[in-house]
Structure formats: structure tokens, C-alpha cells
Scaffold this motif. Structure first.
Motif, PDB file in Angstrom:
ATOM      1  N   LEU A 396     -23.615  89.920 142.392  1.00 50.35           N
ATOM      2  CA  LEU A 396     -22.167  89.163 141.955  1.00 50.35           C
ATOM      3  C   LEU A 396     -21.285  89.644 141.472  1.00 50.35           C
ATOM      4  O   LEU A 396     -21.529  90.498 140.885  1.00 50.35           O
ATOM      5  CB  LEU A 396     -23.345  89.020 140.485  1.00 50.35           C
ATOM      6  N   LEU A 545     -31.277  82.941 141.566  1.00 47.12           N
ATOM      7  CA  LEU A 545     -29.702  83.200 142.159  1.00 47.12           C
ATOM      8  C   LEU A 545     -29.556  84.256 143.133  1.00 47.12           C
ATOM      9  O   LEU A 545     -29.766  85.012 144.252  1.00 47.12           O
ATOM     10  CB  LEU A 545     -28.711  82.540 141.801  1.00 47.12           C
ATOM     11  N   ARG A 546     -29.845  85.655 142.447  1.00 50.66           N
ATOM     12  CA  ARG A 546     -30.111  86.834 142.700  1.00 50.66           C
ATOM     13  C   ARG A 546     -30.796  87.376 143.685  1.00 50.66           C
ATOM     14  O   ARG A 546     -31.029  88.615 144.283  1.00 50.66           O
ATOM     15  CB  ARG A 546     -29.911  87.628 141.025  1.00 50.66           C
ATOM     16  N   LEU A 552     -23.184  86.478 146.149  1.00 54.15           N
ATOM     17  CA  LEU A 552     -22.771  85.446 144.475  1.00 54.15           C
ATOM     18  C   LEU A 552     -20.738  85.510 144.415  1.00 54.15           C
ATOM     19  O   LEU A 552     -21.008  86.835 143.491  1.00 54.15           O
ATOM     20  CB  LEU A 552     -24.319  85.374 143.083  1.00 54.15           C
ATOM     21  N   VAL A 554     -18.327  83.682 141.211  1.00 52.82           N
ATOM     22  CA  VAL A 554     -19.124  82.466 140.040  1.00 52.82           C
ATOM     23  C   VAL A 554     -17.841  82.699 138.666  1.00 52.82           C
ATOM     24  O   VAL A 554     -17.530  84.033 138.416  1.00 52.82           O
ATOM     25  CB  VAL A 554     -20.193  83.380 139.290  1.00 52.82           C
TER      26      VAL A 554
END
Length: 580
Positions: A396, A545-546, A552, A554
Motif C-alpha cells: 500500500l 483491501l489489504r 494499492l 492511494v
């Protein structure tokens, strides 16, 4: 005028094929010939009504009996009706195919155009070209086809008038030449007013679009009266142009009407003076009246076509410009949907499984995505300079920075929408050379929610690029923390979202996140996609989502996202900082 007619005919041929357009032309020609036959038979029919037992058919010069004459006349009328019926159906088919093809070509061009071109266009211009201007193109094509029929009928009527009386028929044709000469000026003025109308319509459309996009601001500042005045000013200008067009065309039509009446009476009186029989005089009067009536209708259609025809220029401009700025494709006949579907089906072995990259081999241990010394700009305005970024699989990365720092621009570069002006984008260890293939592996959620007027299922699947099952949809909805909301809707997945008020802002955002997850992406790109969520829901969504195989990226200001990120990239405006 002739050039504009050719452009419309070319559009018909491109949309329908030369064969279909040729069939329509042959039907129109056959209808005109049958009209001429019916008009020629007027002379013997009048003779028959006058009590003659044996009558002579003009042109053929043969005597026919009453039964044969009535049989031929009846057959000609019936056949003419059948041809006109078939011609009307073919005419409608050509009209609808042409306008649909133009609209779809314009929309396809916009959807497949290079991003750097699209961001410079005003949305209202595209909307106007594919809606209001397309309606005017539809009217122009209809009027052109109608004018073609009238022109053939005009030729048929003129030929019959010459057959009945070469002298009077010639004078009738001469009167038509005078009508054409008188009407040329009004046709040119109609074209000029049509061009002006197209420009005004674009301005009015822009005003309406801007007002609808600013509803919250207008209400907050209680400024509705000011916007109504702006709209009224734009509408008033449109009324002025339309009134001028009506003045020009109606004046010419009145002149032609008076001339037609005078010519018909004059020709009948002249025919009587030179000794034509009653049957010839009656037939000549009918044919002359028909001739001048068709001429008046042709003038009306031509003026209207001239007024509407500039709309094709606006539509064609969109088509030509988007074609000139079309993003590179693998082949012109391969649709984006089938291309994405084939990319998914050929590379996906299962959720999170390694895939063969279309831009090079993908290493499961190396970075998924790298930006190396990237610079980017929109026009002459630099936005990013000397930017390095690494996104590892399943990581992420949060991108932060003030407004104008280039967060959305960075995402455009990552998505392959905006080519960098310096540096390179690397996917799986190889330079990115096929942005469309890369985007087949990416899920994107923009700042503004994008929901189509359809069911929940349709909103989740329209960009999937692959066959999906209900299990796939519910899995994505669960990950986006919106499954319970959908279950409570009247028809579940099949509930039609006719009014977005059915869902809150946060629910709409989560539905958009679920749509991106349905694509089973390698990289999920979120642009302030959780801004409408409360802190607890946002934390749950990010945690879910992780757990997906996707990496990711963002763009956010939210501490809840930044706090759990593996890496944080802080951007500053390009003129302030040379590097992120």
C-alpha cells in the motif's frame, strides 16, 4: 450547398453501405417514373370522362379502350403505392443507421482518444455534438432524402408537361428555373444562419451544463436569479436566429406560392388560346399545379436542409479530432471490451496468481510498478518533475500533498493516460509500451463517483472485462463493506439505481470500489476514494483491501490510510520542489 449534400451522402454510404443507398435511389427513381406514368394517363382518363369511347395515350400514340385504360391506370397507382411504401421503409432504415453510426463514431472516438487531448475539451461541446447536434443531423438527412424524392418527382412532372404540350411544358420548366434562381439567395442565408445556430447552441449547452454542475454553489449563494438571466440571454439569442431563419424562408415560400398560382393560370389561358382540347387543358392544369407544388416543397426542404446541415460539421469535427488523437490500439477492429476480456482470460490463472505481462515478464519478487525520474505536464504547465516511485506487489503506497501538487497527475501517469515528458514507467521490470494492456490489470476509483443509470449488477460489471458470477460480485461487495447495503435493496443486485438518493455518498463510493475489485486487478488505484466514509468504515474498507492480492496506490489526505501505508509519497508543487 452541393458540397454539404455530398458530405451527408458520404455519411450515409459509410453507415449503410453503397448497396443499401443505391437501392434507395433506385426505389425513388422507380417511384418518380410511376408518378410520370400516372400523370401521362390523366389525358386519356379525362377524355374517357368526357364520353370518348376510344382514347389516345400520349407518348405511346396508341388508342386504348375504357377497360384497358382503367386497368393500366389502376395497376400503375397500386404499383406506385407499393414502391412508395418500400421506399419509405428503406428511407427510414438509412436515416436511422446513418445517425446512429455518426453518434457512435463520435462517442467511440471520445472514449478511445488520447487523454491529453480529452482533458483540453469542454464536456458540453461533446454532449452537444452527440445529442442536440445529432438531432439536427437527423433532420438534415431526412430533408436531403425528401429533397431527392421531390427532385425526381419534379423531373417527372416537367417531362409529362412537355409531352402534353412542348411549348407550355417548356414555359413551365422555364418558370422552375426562375424559382431556383430566386431561391438561391435564401438557401445561402439559411446556411449562414445554421452555422450561427450551431455556435449559439454550443454556448447555450455550455451554460446549461455549467449551471447543473454548480447547483450546490448556486443554491448556497442564492444566485439562481443570476443564472436564470444567463440562460435567458443565451435562449434569446437562439430565438433571434430562429426568427430570422423563419422570416427568410417564409418570405421566399410566399413569393414562390404567388408565382406558382400565376404561372398555372397563365399556362392554362395560353393553352386555351393555342387551341388545346379540354382533356389536354385539364391534364396540363393538374400537371402544372403538381409541378409547381413539388417545386415549392423542394425549396422548403432545401432551405431547411441548408439550415440544419452545419450540424454535421460539429459532429464530424469531434470524429476527425478524436481520430487524429486516438490512443494507440492493437487493431482498429478490436473493441476495447473484447481486448480487455481476452487479456484477462489469457493471463489470469486465479486470484493473485502470477501473470504473463504484455509489457514484459513479470517478476513475483521484484516491484510491480516503478516510476524512474518521471516528469509530466499538462500543456506548458509542469506538474511533476524527477519523480521516483516503487510499488511492490500487495503493498500500500499513499500519495499525499496539497491541492495542485500533482496527485491526480501522478495517477494519470500510472494509469498510462498521460505519457511522461521525461523518465520512464516500468511494469514488471520492463518499460511500459502498451498502456491499454497495462490498464487491463488495473482497477481505478476516481474522486467523483461514477454510476450508470442501471442496476447494481450492471454498475459492477460494465467495466469487468471478463465473465463474472454472482459469487464474484458478492465477494467484491464484501471487500468494499457494502454487501449488506445491497442485500437490503428491493431487488438486491438487480435493483435499478434510478435515483442516486437510494445510496448515500459513502455507499456510492464503496460500490465504485467494489466495481474496481470485480476486475481482479494487480494494482488498485484510489483517488480520494474514501473521502465520504466515516473513520470506522474507512478502516474496515482499507483492511479488507489489504487482504486482496492487489497492490494499492492511494491518493489521499486521510490519516487512517496514511497511517497503515507501507510507503508514503509526499508531493509538492513542481515549481517549489524539484523532487517528490
Amino acid at each position: 450547398m452541393i458540397r454539404r449534400a455530398r458530405l451527408h451522402v458520404r455519411a450515409m454510404v459509410v453507415a449503410c453501405g453503397a448497396g443499401r443507398v443505391l437501392r434507395l435511389q433506385l426505389l425513388m427513381l422507380l417511384g418518380a417514373l410511376l408518378e410520370a406514368v400516372v400523370l401521362v394517363l390523366l389525358v386519356p382518363l379525362v377524355q374517357l370522362l368526357a364520353g370518348d369511347d376510344d382514347v389516345r395515350v400520349p407518348v405511346l400514340g396508341v388508342d386504348v379502350g375504357p377497360v384497358a385504360l382503367l386497368g393500366v391506370a389502376g395497376a400503375a397507382v397500386l404499383l406506385r403505392g407499393a414502391v412508395q411504401w418500400r421506399s419509405a421503409i428503406t428511407n427510414s432504415d438509412v436515416l436511422l443507421r446513418t445517425t446512429d453510426a455518426l453518434r457512435l463514431r463520435a462517442l467511440r472516438g471520445v472514449l478511445e482518444a488520447d487523454w491529453t487531448y480529452l482533458v483540453r475539451q469542454r464536456r458540453s461541446d461533446v454532449v452537444q455534438a452527440t445529442t442536440t447536434e445529432m438531432e439536427r443531423v437527423d433532420a438534415a438527412v431526412h430533408l436531403l432524402l425528401r429533397s431527392a424524392v421531390d427532385l425526381l418527382l419534379l423531373a417527372a412532372s416537367a417531362a409529362v408537361a412537355v409531352v402534353i404540350s412542348p411549348l407550355l411544358g417548356g414555359l413551365a420548366v422555364l418558370s422552375l428555373v426562375v424559382v431556383v434562381a430566386l431561391g438561391r439567395g435564401s438557401v445561402r442565408r439559411s446556411i449562414a444562419l445554421g452555422v450561427e445556430w450551431t455556435r449559439r447552441n454550443a454556448l447555450f449547452g455550455a451554460t446549461v451544463t455549467d449551471s447543473l454542475a454548480s447547483l450546490r454553489l448556486i443554491r448556497a449563494h442564492d444566485s439562481s436569479e443570476q443564472w436564470v438571466r444567463l440562460l435567458d440571454d443565451a435562449a434569446r439569442e437562439g430565438r433571434r436566429i430562429e426568427h430570422r431563419y423563419v422570416e427568410v424562408t417564409s418570405a421566399m415560400q410566399a413569393i414562390v406560392g404567388y408565382a406558382a398560382l400565376g404561372a398555372a393560370l397563365g399556362l392554362v389561358l395560353l393553352g386555351r388560346a393555342i387551341g388545346l382540347g379540354v382533356a389536354e387543358l385539364v391534364a396540363l392544369a393538374a400537371v402544372t399545379t403538381r409541378l409547381l407544388s413539388v417545386a415549392r416543397g423542394l425549396l422548403t426542404s432545401t432551405q431547411a436542409f441548408a439550415h440544419y446541415s452545419p450540424a454535421l460539421d460539429a459532429v464530424q469535427r469531434i470524429i476527425d479530432e478524436t481520430a487524429a488523437h486516438r490512443e494507440g490500439l492493437e487493431g482498429p477492429e478490436v473493441s476495447s471490451t473484447s481486448r480487455l476480456a481476452s487479456s484477462h482470460l489469457s493471463t489470469r490463472q486465479g486470484a493473485g496468481a502470477p501473470r504473463t505481462s504484455t509489457t514484459g515478464s513479470t517478476s513475483t519478487s521484484g516491484p510491480l510498478l516503478e516510476l524512474r525520474g518521471v516528469a509530466a505536464s499538462y500543456g506548458d504547465r509542469p506538474v511533476l518533475r524527477d519523480l521516483d516511485l516503487v510499488v511492490a506487489p500487495a503493498s500500500l503506497v499513499a500519495v499525499t500533498g496539497p491541492s495542485g501538487a500533482g496527485k491526480s497527475t501522478l495517477l494519470d501517469v500510472v494509469l498510462g493516460l498521460l505519457p511522461p515528458t521525461a523518465g520512464e514507467v516500468v511494469v514488471g521490470g520492463e518499460p511500459l509500451t502498451d498502456p491499454r494492456a497495462w490498464r487491463a490489470r488495473v482497477g481505478y476509483v476516481p474522486q467523483q463517483t461514477v454510476l450508470i443509470p442501471g442496476s447494481v449488477r450492471e454498475n459492477l460489471t460494465w467495466s469487468a472485462g471478463r465473465p463474472v458470477t454472482d459469487d464474484d460480485l458478492w465477494r467484491a461487495l464484501e471487500a468494499a463493506c457494502v454487501a449488506d447495503v445491497v442485500r437490503q435493496l428491493p431487488e438486491g443486485l438487480d435493483t435499478v439505481l434510478q435515483d442516486l438518493a437510494q445510496l448515500s455518498g459513502g455507499e456510492q463510493q464503496r460500490l465504485c470500489i467494489a466495481r474496481a475489485l470485480v476486475r481482479e486487478p494487480d494494482l488498485l488505484v484510489l483517488d480520494e476514494a474514501t473521502s465520504a466514509l466515516d473513520a470506522a468504515t474507512e478502516a474496515d474498507v482499507v483492511a479488507n483491501l489489504r487482504r486482496t492480492p492487489a497492490a494499492l496506490l492511494v491518493a489521499t489526505h486521510r490519516p487512517a490510510v496514511v497511517g497503515v501505508a507501507d510507503h508514503v509519497v509526499s508531493l509538492a508543487p513542481a515549481e517549489d520542489e524539484p523532487r517528490a
